[in-house]
Design a protein around this motif. Sequence first.
Motif, PDB file in Angstrom:
ATOM      1  N   ILE A   3     -10.830 146.485  69.496  1.00 57.06           N
ATOM      2  CA  ILE A   3     -11.162 146.371  68.078  1.00 57.06           C
ATOM      3  C   ILE A   3     -10.797 147.646  67.304  1.00 57.06           C
ATOM      4  N   PHE A   7      -8.464 147.544  63.990  1.00 55.67           N
ATOM      5  CA  PHE A   7      -8.904 148.172  62.738  1.00 55.67           C
ATOM      6  C   PHE A   7      -7.925 149.261  62.293  1.00 55.67           C
ATOM      7  N   ILE A  48     -19.876 149.768  60.086  1.00 54.61           N
ATOM      8  CA  ILE A  48     -19.515 148.719  59.134  1.00 54.61           C
ATOM      9  C   ILE A  48     -19.670 149.199  57.689  1.00 54.61           C
ATOM     10  N   ASP A  49     -20.513 150.197  57.462  1.00 51.09           N
ATOM     11  CA  ASP A  49     -20.646 150.767  56.113  1.00 51.09           C
ATOM     12  C   ASP A  49     -19.322 151.386  55.663  1.00 51.09           C
ATOM     13  N   ASP A  52     -16.634 148.749  55.103  1.00 51.28           N
ATOM     14  CA  ASP A  52     -16.822 148.072  53.818  1.00 51.28           C
ATOM     15  C   ASP A  52     -16.336 148.929  52.657  1.00 51.28           C
ATOM     16  N   ALA A  62     -14.292 143.386  54.018  1.00 52.91           N
ATOM     17  CA  ALA A  62     -14.492 144.135  55.268  1.00 52.91           C
ATOM     18  C   ALA A  62     -13.948 143.343  56.459  1.00 52.91           C
ATOM     19  N   ALA A  63     -14.210 142.035  56.462  1.00 53.67           N
ATOM     20  CA  ALA A  63     -13.758 141.183  57.575  1.00 53.67           C
ATOM     21  C   ALA A  63     -12.242 141.260  57.765  1.00 53.67           C
ATOM     22  N   LEU A  66     -10.911 143.782  60.218  1.00 49.88           N
ATOM     23  CA  LEU A  66     -11.161 143.562  61.654  1.00 49.88           C
ATOM     24  C   LEU A  66     -10.428 142.346  62.191  1.00 49.88           C
ATOM     25  N   LYS A  67      -9.622 141.726  61.316  1.00 51.06           N
ATOM     26  CA  LYS A  67      -8.928 140.505  61.716  1.00 51.06           C
ATOM     27  C   LYS A  67      -7.758 140.803  62.629  1.00 51.06           C
ATOM     28  N   ARG A  68      -7.724 140.083  63.748  1.00 56.46           N
ATOM     29  CA  ARG A  68      -6.575 140.207  64.641  1.00 56.46           C
ATOM     30  C   ARG A  68      -5.429 139.371  64.099  1.00 56.46           C
TER      31      ARG A  68
END
Lengths: 75, 75
Positions: A3, A7, A48-49, A52, A62-63, A66-68
Amino acid sequence: MGIRDVFAQNLKTLRLARGLSQEELAHRAEVDRTYISSLERCVYGASIDVVDRLAAVLGVEAADLLKRTPEQSGS
Amino acid sequence: MGIRDVFAQNLKTLRLARGLSQEELAHRAEVDRTYISSLERCVYGASIDVVDRLAAVLGVEAADLLKRTPEQSGS
């Protein structure tokens, strides 16, 4: 692909797509320039802060950071 | 709605959908039970490493845990 790599790659790709230097992105997200550099080298697992805040500056969710991508998911 | 709330809500919703207690999820993801409880109460900003581990146990992508639902995006 872990991950942190996902990212890091998404962060760098979007940063460059926006024409932002690490310095400029750091300034806008109110983090240290060396921190951006570390994130792009997978040195830390960002909170995650931070994800974001960076996403907001880059104009994505934010998502999305992290998307592959299909390439990242493969093998 | 802040990213911690989004994550907390998605985490709890998916955990319950899988029929897992906080203890069981914690055990499978190799984190402390109190940590899961704290995340669901937005006490900490989880690191992406933890997000990824929890996502794997829940059978989703890390990005899915940070996704805002239409209700979460509203106002």
